[in-house]
Scaffold this active site. Sequence first.
Site, mmCIF file in Angstrom:
data_model
loop_
_atom_site.group_PDB
_atom_site.id
_atom_site.type_symbol
_atom_site.label_atom_id
_atom_site.label_comp_id
_atom_site.label_asym_id
_atom_site.label_seq_id
_atom_site.Cartn_x
_atom_site.Cartn_y
_atom_site.Cartn_z
ATOM 1 N N ASP A 6 -11.841 -51.188 17.352
ATOM 2 C CA ASP A 6 -13.307 -51.318 17.350
ATOM 3 C C ASP A 6 -13.846 -50.714 16.054
ATOM 4 O O ASP A 6 -13.186 -49.903 15.426
ATOM 5 C CB ASP A 6 -13.867 -50.565 18.571
ATOM 6 C CG ASP A 6 -15.285 -50.999 18.880
ATOM 7 O OD1 ASP A 6 -15.797 -51.909 18.185
ATOM 8 O OD2 ASP A 6 -15.880 -50.443 19.817
ATOM 9 N N GLU A 7 -15.048 -51.101 15.666
ATOM 10 C CA GLU A 7 -15.683 -50.564 14.456
ATOM 11 C C GLU A 7 -14.751 -50.650 13.256
ATOM 12 O O GLU A 7 -14.577 -49.704 12.488
ATOM 13 C CB GLU A 7 -16.123 -49.102 14.662
ATOM 14 C CG GLU A 7 -16.919 -48.848 15.925
ATOM 15 C CD GLU A 7 -18.381 -49.254 15.814
ATOM 16 O OE1 GLU A 7 -18.757 -49.891 14.801
ATOM 17 O OE2 GLU A 7 -19.143 -48.948 16.746
ATOM 18 N N ARG B 23 -30.797 -49.752 16.886
ATOM 19 C CA ARG B 23 -30.563 -48.998 18.125
ATOM 20 C C ARG B 23 -31.646 -49.288 19.159
ATOM 21 O O ARG B 23 -31.488 -49.008 20.346
ATOM 22 C CB ARG B 23 -30.537 -47.486 17.875
ATOM 23 C CG ARG B 23 -29.442 -46.945 16.961
ATOM 24 C CD ARG B 23 -28.087 -47.430 17.317
ATOM 25 N NE ARG B 23 -27.761 -48.607 16.518
ATOM 26 C CZ ARG B 23 -26.792 -49.450 16.801
ATOM 27 N NH1 ARG B 23 -26.057 -49.271 17.866
ATOM 28 N NH2 ARG B 23 -26.566 -50.502 16.029
ATOM 29 N N GLN C 99 -22.862 -52.728 9.353
ATOM 30 C CA GLN C 99 -22.963 -51.398 9.954
ATOM 31 C C GLN C 99 -21.918 -50.430 9.411
ATOM 32 O O GLN C 99 -21.592 -49.431 10.042
ATOM 33 C CB GLN C 99 -22.818 -51.500 11.471
ATOM 34 C CG GLN C 99 -23.960 -52.263 12.117
ATOM 35 C CD GLN C 99 -23.886 -52.205 13.631
ATOM 36 O OE1 GLN C 99 -23.970 -51.149 14.236
ATOM 37 N NE2 GLN C 99 -23.716 -53.368 14.238
ATOM 38 N N LYS D 36 -20.312 -56.564 21.607
ATOM 39 C CA LYS D 36 -18.895 -56.489 21.248
ATOM 40 C C LYS D 36 -18.111 -55.580 22.184
ATOM 41 O O LYS D 36 -16.968 -55.855 22.505
ATOM 42 C CB LYS D 36 -18.721 -56.040 19.804
ATOM 43 C CG LYS D 36 -19.192 -54.649 19.492
ATOM 44 C CD LYS D 36 -19.102 -54.399 17.989
ATOM 45 C CE LYS D 36 -19.827 -53.146 17.611
ATOM 46 N NZ LYS D 36 -19.249 -51.938 18.191
ATOM 47 N N THR D 37 -18.752 -54.523 22.667
ATOM 48 C CA THR D 37 -18.059 -53.655 23.616
ATOM 49 C C THR D 37 -17.727 -54.440 24.875
ATOM 50 O O THR D 37 -16.655 -54.292 25.463
ATOM 51 C CB THR D 37 -18.936 -52.452 23.985
ATOM 52 O OG1 THR D 37 -19.493 -51.921 22.779
ATOM 53 C CG2 THR D 37 -18.115 -51.385 24.668
#
Length: 783
Positions: free
Chosen positions: A215-216, A623, A246, A23-24
């Site tokens: 974002d997020e 992660r 998340q 996504k980044t």
Amino acid sequence: MQKEAALQTEGPVMILAGAGSGKTRVLTYRIAHLLNKGVDAFNILSLTFTNKAAREMKERIAKLVGNNEARNLWMGTFHSVFAKILRIEAEKLGYPTQFTIYDTDDAKSVLKSVIKDLGLDDKIYKPSTVYSRISAAKNNLLSWQEYMNNTEIQSDDRASAKPRLGEIYKLYYERCFRSSAMDFDDLLFNTNILLRNFPDVLHKYQHKFKYIMVDEYQDTNFSQYVIVKKLAAAFENICVVGDDAQSIYGFRGANIQNILNFEKDYPELKTFKLEQNYRSTKVIVKAANSVISNNKEQFQKDVWTQNIQGEKIKVIKTLTDNEEGWSVANSIFETKMTEQARNKAFAILYRTNAQSRSLEEALRKMSIPYKIYGGLSFYKRKEIKDIIAYFRLVINPADEEAFKRIINYPARGIGQTTLEKLTVIAEGVQKSVWAILEDLPHTDYGLNAGIRQKLWDFATMIKSFQVQLHTKDAFELAGNIAAHTGILKELYNEKTPEGVSRYENIQELLNGIKDFTENKTLRISPPSENFFEGEFSTETTALKTLDLFMEDIALLTDADEDVEDKDNADKVSLMTVHAAKGLEFPYVYVVGLEENLFPSQMALNSRSDLEEERRLFYVAITRAEKKLTVSYSQSRYKYGNLFQCEPSRFLEEIDEDLLEKPQENKPAKKVNLTEDFPWGGGSSFKKKTSASTYPSKTPTPSAPKVIPANLKKINTNEAGITQNVESIGDYVLGCKVEHEKFGTGEITKLEGISPNEKATILFEEIGEKVLILRFAKLRIIEP
DNA sequence: GTATTATCTAAGTCT
DNA sequence: TAGATAATAC
């Protein structure tokens, strides 16, 4: 799918992105694409979760489109971006441009004094509980008036026997306002007030930010949701990226509901789902999926990967937390050797910061370099907070918390009594304490001359710094403050190791300020002078002043703190799972997988809390790129006491065929048995095990299960009472000793268990004393 | 008012 | 266990 999402620049867009789905990358290319299309960088607002994320994204964009364009992008966290806007518009809300940002400690300290002034019991109205209640109110955009008029809240507060929370909220708000201070939640709350009450301001920013990205998004709260909605209302070029799986900041008011609201708010919304994971092995992705499937509340999503199967997830089981540290360190060491991996390929993730200690110790003894993120950050250390309080007071003299902190540090004879008098006076005339000091030449306020002189001297000193605020650069002024206040001297004269390190920390801060004045640090957002392309340009002074430095550091996050490691050092990373959000590592260790720890004990009461813990575990698992290792211990020290632990329920939620479980009845790992392993070596157990460290919450007979029974015999009799002995070390019954305060005397009794051996000594001057040998600093005169 | 010592208490994640 | 606060001595 990534490309489609990046190209859809117009209109409302929602990107539901699974872990590791890039996504980044999408956001980066989306912004680069906008710039290539000719959109002005000044018209793009991108809100990220940490400033570090913003900085990294900016660097990536700079590589794609060139630094000149990228530099003008408006990027940062909600808090830092809107703090900046609030500084520009502060006067509309009645705050000075130089308002202070209170951190949690400041806020709690204000609350404490409010609670005291209202004559309430701080055992019932605990500052931290009150703070979170007020925080929740602000994040739901409830002012103190609305709080007091809300019948539901009021009956809640009565039910929890805290009916006066509303009053506290009111007073707290008034005091912060009088101190020209905003807490973290105020930054968002007041932005909302600004956009609500000043249509022209809203209009200005709506037309400035033609393209908005968040974002997020799953971790935004109601307050943030409303800000975004308002700002995007003119063009509706709004793109949010998130993953409900998340969402791990519910405790801070984050609301997954915002994603659902988004669909309702923008019916013509285009949604993109990124479900392919490019980060992790099949094993890791499957494990994550199997864990998260235990949550009832979640969106339909199907994360998959084309990556290789990968190794199974290794489970480490140990007897103690120290052994856990050793096993993890050993495993890292082995992996480094067999896979030729670098230190920075490894991360150790834990639920709580307190768990870092045993890991640190093991890594240190094995000479594996590591870096801890979070915990007691640099800016939270006492000496740094002290000197920064001076900076704060110089910039904003109304800042009462800063004032209280330094009025008598270094000691200048202005004590508690005087401070209390001052506060009463200030309260009486509705002024700040600083204003009282300024009045001193005209009125004595009933204070005696000696004190008035001391206060005036202090005020004069601060005033002299204030003069320098706009004439000297940050480094010069900071240096003057450190020197003239006597802080440097105070710490320099302290010869203890802590004193030396404090001194060094101040030096390090000064060095950091020096870098800042020389413009070595990359600023995240464009400097405010060209924010409005000239429209607002003040006389551009090249001078980097102290107040600009303070703006930069007030909202630094734990994840931002790698500034000190300029050389990009090769180190193992240690951090909480929260801090690991958005990061990835080839080898990940998730430690402390025990009931009451992960999941946290406090999350066991409600389904939604437990589900958030599970999402947290999901974040931890995802992660990892190549290999995941999880560990748990069967006992653990907590606040000085040993507790038995059960393995976490989350372990059972991973498909069994993905796990490599430890073999029973065998130590999981060869460990160094002589140190740090309580019962490994004959004598070392004494360091950790003594009568006083037995668990206090459980009755003695069942408690010391992990402490072998034969140890008891050495220092205690069967009743558990300590035995008297003839000698301990060089001390023998009857020998003569000297104590630096009590003079000389004779030992009449020796008793106790290491490390708390005690001696009863009959002193010639003052009679009998019982002293703990470890502390007593005795000198033997006659053996 | 200051410095030292004893006692108490909390204990999670973050802007 | 460690940090904060209260008590005490100076």
